[in-house]
Design a protein around this motif. Structure first.
Motif, PDB file in Angstrom:
ATOM      1  N   LEU A 289       0.869  -1.106  -0.268  1.00 32.17           N
ATOM      2  CA  LEU A 289       0.172  -0.114   0.031  1.00 32.17           C
ATOM      3  C   LEU A 289       0.835   1.330  -0.026  1.00 32.17           C
ATOM      4  O   LEU A 289       2.096   1.281   0.608  1.00 32.17           O
ATOM      5  CB  LEU A 289      -0.954  -0.023   1.167  1.00 32.17           C
ATOM      6  CG  LEU A 289      -1.961  -1.148   1.374  1.00 32.17           C
ATOM      7  CD1 LEU A 289      -2.435  -1.004   2.503  1.00 32.17           C
ATOM      8  CD2 LEU A 289      -2.864  -1.279   0.295  1.00 32.17           C
ATOM      9  N   ILE A 290       0.287   2.346  -0.744  1.00 35.88           N
ATOM     10  CA  ILE A 290       1.113   3.516  -0.757  1.00 35.88           C
ATOM     11  C   ILE A 290       0.529   4.501   0.212  1.00 35.88           C
ATOM     12  O   ILE A 290      -0.717   4.450   0.500  1.00 35.88           O
ATOM     13  CB  ILE A 290       1.464   4.008  -2.145  1.00 35.88           C
ATOM     14  CG1 ILE A 290       0.183   4.254  -2.997  1.00 35.88           C
ATOM     15  CG2 ILE A 290       2.100   3.111  -3.007  1.00 35.88           C
ATOM     16  CD1 ILE A 290       0.345   4.819  -4.281  1.00 35.88           C
TER      17      ILE A 290
ATOM     18  N   MET B  42      -6.701   3.744   2.317  1.00 37.13           N
ATOM     19  CA  MET B  42      -6.108   5.042   2.569  1.00 37.13           C
ATOM     20  C   MET B  42      -4.803   4.908   3.058  1.00 37.13           C
ATOM     21  O   MET B  42      -3.981   5.741   3.464  1.00 37.13           O
ATOM     22  CB  MET B  42      -6.698   5.711   3.985  1.00 37.13           C
ATOM     23  CG  MET B  42      -8.272   6.210   3.770  1.00 37.13           C
ATOM     24  SD  MET B  42      -9.238   7.131   4.849  1.00 37.13           S
ATOM     25  CE  MET B  42      -9.735   5.817   5.984  1.00 37.13           C
ATOM     26  N   GLY B  43      -4.234   3.823   2.719  1.00 39.50           N
ATOM     27  CA  GLY B  43      -2.796   3.448   2.959  1.00 39.50           C
ATOM     28  C   GLY B  43      -2.266   2.940   4.252  1.00 39.50           C
ATOM     29  O   GLY B  43      -1.205   2.697   4.627  1.00 39.50           O
TER      30      GLY B  43
ATOM     31  N   LEU C  93     -11.538  12.081 -10.110  1.00 43.90           N
ATOM     32  CA  LEU C  93     -10.722  13.030  -9.037  1.00 43.90           C
ATOM     33  C   LEU C  93      -9.394  13.180  -9.038  1.00 43.90           C
ATOM     34  O   LEU C  93      -8.738  14.148  -8.602  1.00 43.90           O
ATOM     35  CB  LEU C  93     -11.198  12.941  -7.722  1.00 43.90           C
ATOM     36  CG  LEU C  93     -12.965  13.020  -7.521  1.00 43.90           C
ATOM     37  CD1 LEU C  93     -13.358  12.434  -6.162  1.00 43.90           C
ATOM     38  CD2 LEU C  93     -13.538  14.390  -7.541  1.00 43.90           C
ATOM     39  N   GLN C  94      -8.713  12.479  -9.847  1.00 38.84           N
ATOM     40  CA  GLN C  94      -7.401  12.479  -9.777  1.00 38.84           C
ATOM     41  C   GLN C  94      -6.470  12.129  -8.500  1.00 38.84           C
ATOM     42  O   GLN C  94      -5.650  12.390  -7.960  1.00 38.84           O
ATOM     43  CB  GLN C  94      -6.616  13.718 -10.489  1.00 38.84           C
ATOM     44  CG  GLN C  94      -7.076  13.905 -11.846  1.00 38.84           C
ATOM     45  CD  GLN C  94      -6.706  15.222 -12.483  1.00 38.84           C
ATOM     46  OE1 GLN C  94      -5.898  15.956 -11.760  1.00 38.84           O
ATOM     47  NE2 GLN C  94      -6.970  15.376 -13.755  1.00 38.84           N
ATOM     48  N   PHE C  95      -7.244  11.166  -7.735  1.00 38.73           N
ATOM     49  CA  PHE C  95      -6.662  10.586  -6.670  1.00 38.73           C
ATOM     50  C   PHE C  95      -5.930   9.228  -6.922  1.00 38.73           C
ATOM     51  O   PHE C  95      -6.413   8.145  -6.503  1.00 38.73           O
ATOM     52  CB  PHE C  95      -7.901  10.302  -5.572  1.00 38.73           C
ATOM     53  CG  PHE C  95      -8.729  11.548  -5.019  1.00 38.73           C
ATOM     54  CD1 PHE C  95      -8.123  12.866  -5.258  1.00 38.73           C
ATOM     55  CD2 PHE C  95      -9.816  11.193  -4.192  1.00 38.73           C
ATOM     56  CE1 PHE C  95      -9.026  13.758  -4.517  1.00 38.73           C
ATOM     57  CE2 PHE C  95     -10.307  12.424  -3.467  1.00 38.73           C
ATOM     58  CZ  PHE C  95     -10.102  13.832  -3.862  1.00 38.73           C
ATOM     59  N   TYR C  96      -4.995   9.692  -7.400  1.00 39.31           N
ATOM     60  CA  TYR C  96      -4.125   8.515  -7.934  1.00 39.31           C
ATOM     61  C   TYR C  96      -3.316   7.477  -6.904  1.00 39.31           C
ATOM     62  O   TYR C  96      -3.325   6.318  -7.237  1.00 39.31           O
ATOM     63  CB  TYR C  96      -3.021   8.839  -8.975  1.00 39.31           C
ATOM     64  CG  TYR C  96      -3.556   9.520 -10.171  1.00 39.31           C
ATOM     65  CD1 TYR C  96      -4.409   8.854 -10.957  1.00 39.31           C
ATOM     66  CD2 TYR C  96      -3.263  11.096 -10.336  1.00 39.31           C
ATOM     67  CE1 TYR C  96      -5.094   9.609 -12.130  1.00 39.31           C
ATOM     68  CE2 TYR C  96      -3.782  11.473 -11.547  1.00 39.31           C
ATOM     69  CZ  TYR C  96      -4.831  10.971 -12.290  1.00 39.31           C
ATOM     70  OH  TYR C  96      -5.036  11.667 -13.485  1.00 39.31           O
ATOM     71  N   GLU C  97      -3.086   8.174  -5.690  1.00 39.78           N
ATOM     72  CA  GLU C  97      -2.558   7.382  -4.794  1.00 39.78           C
ATOM     73  C   GLU C  97      -3.516   6.270  -4.200  1.00 39.78           C
ATOM     74  O   GLU C  97      -3.260   5.199  -4.135  1.00 39.78           O
ATOM     75  CB  GLU C  97      -1.929   8.292  -3.793  1.00 39.78           C
ATOM     76  CG  GLU C  97      -0.607   8.911  -3.920  1.00 39.78           C
ATOM     77  CD  GLU C  97      -1.122  10.597  -4.513  1.00 39.78           C
ATOM     78  OE1 GLU C  97      -0.455  11.164  -4.715  1.00 39.78           O
ATOM     79  OE2 GLU C  97      -2.136  10.761  -4.710  1.00 39.78           O
ATOM     80  N   MET C  98      -4.852   6.964  -3.969  1.00 42.20           N
ATOM     81  CA  MET C  98      -5.870   6.061  -3.551  1.00 42.20           C
ATOM     82  C   MET C  98      -6.171   5.071  -4.430  1.00 42.20           C
ATOM     83  O   MET C  98      -6.421   4.120  -4.055  1.00 42.20           O
ATOM     84  CB  MET C  98      -7.091   6.908  -2.969  1.00 42.20           C
ATOM     85  CG  MET C  98      -7.932   6.194  -1.905  1.00 42.20           C
ATOM     86  SD  MET C  98      -9.064   7.230  -0.817  1.00 42.20           S
ATOM     87  CE  MET C  98      -9.558   8.642  -1.811  1.00 42.20           C
TER      88      MET C  98
END
Length: 116
Positions: A4-5, A41-42, A90-95
């Motif tokens: 996870l990031i 959420m990492g 939404l460009q929430f690339y990490e999630m």
């Protein structure tokens, strides 16, 4: 399996405000969904492959497939797909990356379950 990031706080805040829009099918698995959202959420809340040396959230998923709510549990990957779509929009690339990795593991568990 990917790790996870870290997810930025603004994405976590958004998810905390909107998570129940994606999965509100039955409150019997709310605790599992909450742990799954921690992973999105990492926060590594026992996110390990099924049959790892440590009991994992994937083992929990497999166990829930064998209980009376199995049809509801099988909807979780679909709910994650909806969440993934919105995160990408939404460009929430990490999630989105965490969701993709979690979804991949859930699909592996489903395949194992259906092949038994």
């Amino acid at each position: 399996m990917q790790k996870l990031i870290k997810v930025p706080d603004y994405q976590k805040l958004w998810l905390n405000e909107n998570e129940w829009d994606y999965f509100h099918f039955h409150n019997s698995i709310d605790d599992y969904w909450k742990r799954l959202m921690n992973n999105v959420m990492g926060m590594n809340d026992r996110f390990l492959p099924i049959e790892s040396d440590t009991y994992s959230i994937m083992d929990d998923y497999y166990s829930m497939l064998n209980d009376s709510y199995s049809k509801i549990v099988e909807l979780i990957p679909d709910a994650l797909n909806g969440l993934l779509y919105d995160c990408l929009k939404l460009q929430f690339y990490e999630m989105a990356e965490n969701i993709k990795n979690i979804h991949e593991e859930l699909i592996n568990v489903l395949e194992l379950y259906h092949n038994e």
